[in-house]
Enzyme design. Structure first.
Site, PDB file in Angstrom:
ATOM      1  N   GLU A 128      28.040  17.371 -57.188  1.00 22.13           N
ATOM      2  CA  GLU A 128      29.046  16.797 -58.094  1.00 22.13           C
ATOM      3  C   GLU A 128      29.442  17.753 -59.213  1.00 22.13           C
ATOM      4  OE1 GLU A 128      28.067  12.939 -59.634  1.00 22.13           O
ATOM      5  OE2 GLU A 128      27.830  12.073 -57.633  1.00 22.13           O
ATOM      6  N   ASP A 185      24.331   9.152 -52.886  1.00 23.18           N
ATOM      7  CA  ASP A 185      23.271   8.718 -53.797  1.00 23.18           C
ATOM      8  C   ASP A 185      23.613   7.349 -54.379  1.00 23.18           C
ATOM      9  OD1 ASP A 185      25.259   9.594 -55.484  1.00 23.18           O
ATOM     10  OD2 ASP A 185      24.016  11.022 -56.588  1.00 23.18           O
ATOM     11  N   SER A 186      24.773   6.791 -53.975  1.00 17.79           N
ATOM     12  CA  SER A 186      25.055   5.384 -54.262  1.00 17.79           C
ATOM     13  C   SER A 186      23.983   4.495 -53.630  1.00 17.79           C
ATOM     14  CB  SER A 186      26.439   4.984 -53.726  1.00 17.79           C
ATOM     15  OG  SER A 186      26.564   5.338 -52.358  1.00 17.79           O
ATOM     16  N   LYS A 202      26.343  17.460 -50.424  1.00 12.59           N
ATOM     17  CA  LYS A 202      27.412  17.234 -51.415  1.00 12.59           C
ATOM     18  C   LYS A 202      26.824  17.410 -52.813  1.00 12.59           C
ATOM     19  CE  LYS A 202      29.466  13.012 -52.179  1.00 12.59           C
ATOM     20  NZ  LYS A 202      29.151  12.748 -53.598  1.00 12.59           N
ATOM     21  N   GLU A 261      37.278  11.213 -56.797  1.00 10.08           N
ATOM     22  CA  GLU A 261      36.988   9.798 -57.061  1.00 10.08           C
ATOM     23  C   GLU A 261      37.678   9.315 -58.337  1.00 10.08           C
ATOM     24  OE1 GLU A 261      32.845   8.710 -56.832  1.00 10.08           O
ATOM     25  OE2 GLU A 261      33.213   6.706 -57.644  1.00 10.08           O
TER      26      GLU A 261
HETATM   27  O1  KIV Z   1      27.327   8.315 -53.554  1.00  9.88           O
HETATM   28  C1  KIV Z   1      28.373   7.974 -52.979  1.00  9.88           C
HETATM   29  O2  KIV Z   1      28.444   6.961 -52.271  1.00  9.88           O
HETATM   30  C2  KIV Z   1      29.549   8.807 -53.161  1.00  9.88           C
HETATM   31  C3  KIV Z   1      30.851   8.258 -52.666  1.00  9.88           C
HETATM   32  C4  KIV Z   1      31.358   7.256 -53.603  1.00  9.88           C
HETATM   33  C5  KIV Z   1      31.833   9.338 -52.417  1.00  9.88           C
HETATM   34  O3  KIV Z   1      29.455   9.854 -53.721  1.00  9.88           O
END
Ligand code: KIV
Length: 293
Positions: A124, A53-54, A122, A191
């Site tokens: 969090e 989600d980056s 994924k 992270e």
């Molecule tokens: O959203 C993302 O790119 C991430 C990575 C930094 C692991 O969660």
């Protein structure tokens, strides 16, 4: 031991990652958000691709990961899927799409598998997220956890800063990691966590741990596509290493194009198409005397 590139044609699975951890072979993950990024990751032979989600920030221009919607993440993930054959494809469930209940979490995860074709999702944090992870795993979808700095909770964490700098804080991250492991996650992202703390918690973790700013004791590393290729400007986290300067190269390329259009150097004759012999003269005649032919 150094990592062997993923073999083209033989798809990487969650079992492959477990085997790599057992064999002490580093796991390589990179983020991607579109078809060309996926093709590049495939060609480079990485083990896993994360539609993080980056992407909210790197390709959609939001100022955090929080606003990105399920629909936006599905579109990015489907584009990456079309460009990817070998690496494991993992997608981030966006903020607000899985926390409320097990039913919400399973429904959202199913959309990512059915509509975007990803192999795993994924989520969090520990806490109630471990319950959501357990429910998604029970529904047959592999889940990667994410602890340490969890950008979806940046407000609660007080900013983008390393986590676990005290023993108590590091133990909290350890506890979250264990909860996700016990919930059935197949791997974990860790992270922005002190290297000594990583080394201290690794013996308790039997699942593959992929670090980003967590030192070298993890089972693998992940970096954001735009960070490692030097496409981003602005603030850069301490853990980022730039392996290319594509941002500068892209700007220089567009500036050279703009310059050539303005000076008339582009397009040159070789960039154009030709008519069949004699057709240009016929056309001119037709246009000067429309009734004459
Ligand atoms: O959203 C993302 O790119 C991430 C990575 C930094 C692991 O969660």
């Amino acid at each position: 031991m150094s990592a062997s590139p993923a073999t083209p044609g033989s798809r990487v699975t969650v079992t492959t990652l477990a085997r790599k951890k057992a064999d002490g072979e580093p796991i390589v993950m990179v983020t991607a958000y579109d078809y060309p990024g996926a093709r590049a990751a495939e060609a480079a032979g990485v083990d896993a691709v994360l539609v993080g989600d980056s992407g909210a920030m790197t390709v959609l221009g939001y100022d955090s990961t929080v606003p990105v919607s399920v629909e936006e993440m599905l579109m990015l993930t489907a584009a990456v899927r079309r460009g990817l054959t070998t690496p494991l494809l993992v997608a981030d469930l966006p903020f607000g799409s899985y926390e409320a209940s097990d039913e919400q979490a399973v429904r959202t995860a199913q959309r990512f598998v059915k509509e975007a074709g990803c192999d795993a999702v994924k989520v969090e944090r520990g806490g109630t997220t471990a319950d959501r992870a357990r429910a998604i795993v029970a529904a047959g979808i592999p889940v990667m956890g994410h602890v340490g700095l969890t950008p979806q909770s940046v407000g609660a964490l007080g900013g983008y800063r390393a986590q676990g700098r005290t023993a108590v804080a590091a133990r909290d991250v350890h506890d979250a990691a264990i909860a996700l492991q016990e919930a059935g996650c197949f791997a974990l992202v860790l992270e922005a966590f002190p290297s000594e703390a990583t080394a201290a918690i690794m013996p308790a973790l039997s699942l593959p741990v992929i670090g980003i700013g967590a030192g070298s004791a993890t089972d693998g590393q992940v970096l954001v596509f735009h960070d490692l290729l030097g496409i981003n400007d602005g603030h850069q986290a301490r853990f980022v290493k730039r392996y290319a300067e594509l941002g500068a190269a892209i700007t220089a390329g567009i500036a050279a194009y703009a310059d050539e259009v303005r000076t008339g150097a582009y397009p040159a004759p070789e960039h154009g198409y030709a008519m069949a012999p004699g057709e240009a003269e016929r056309l001119r005649a037709m246009l000067t005397d429309p009734g004459g032919i």
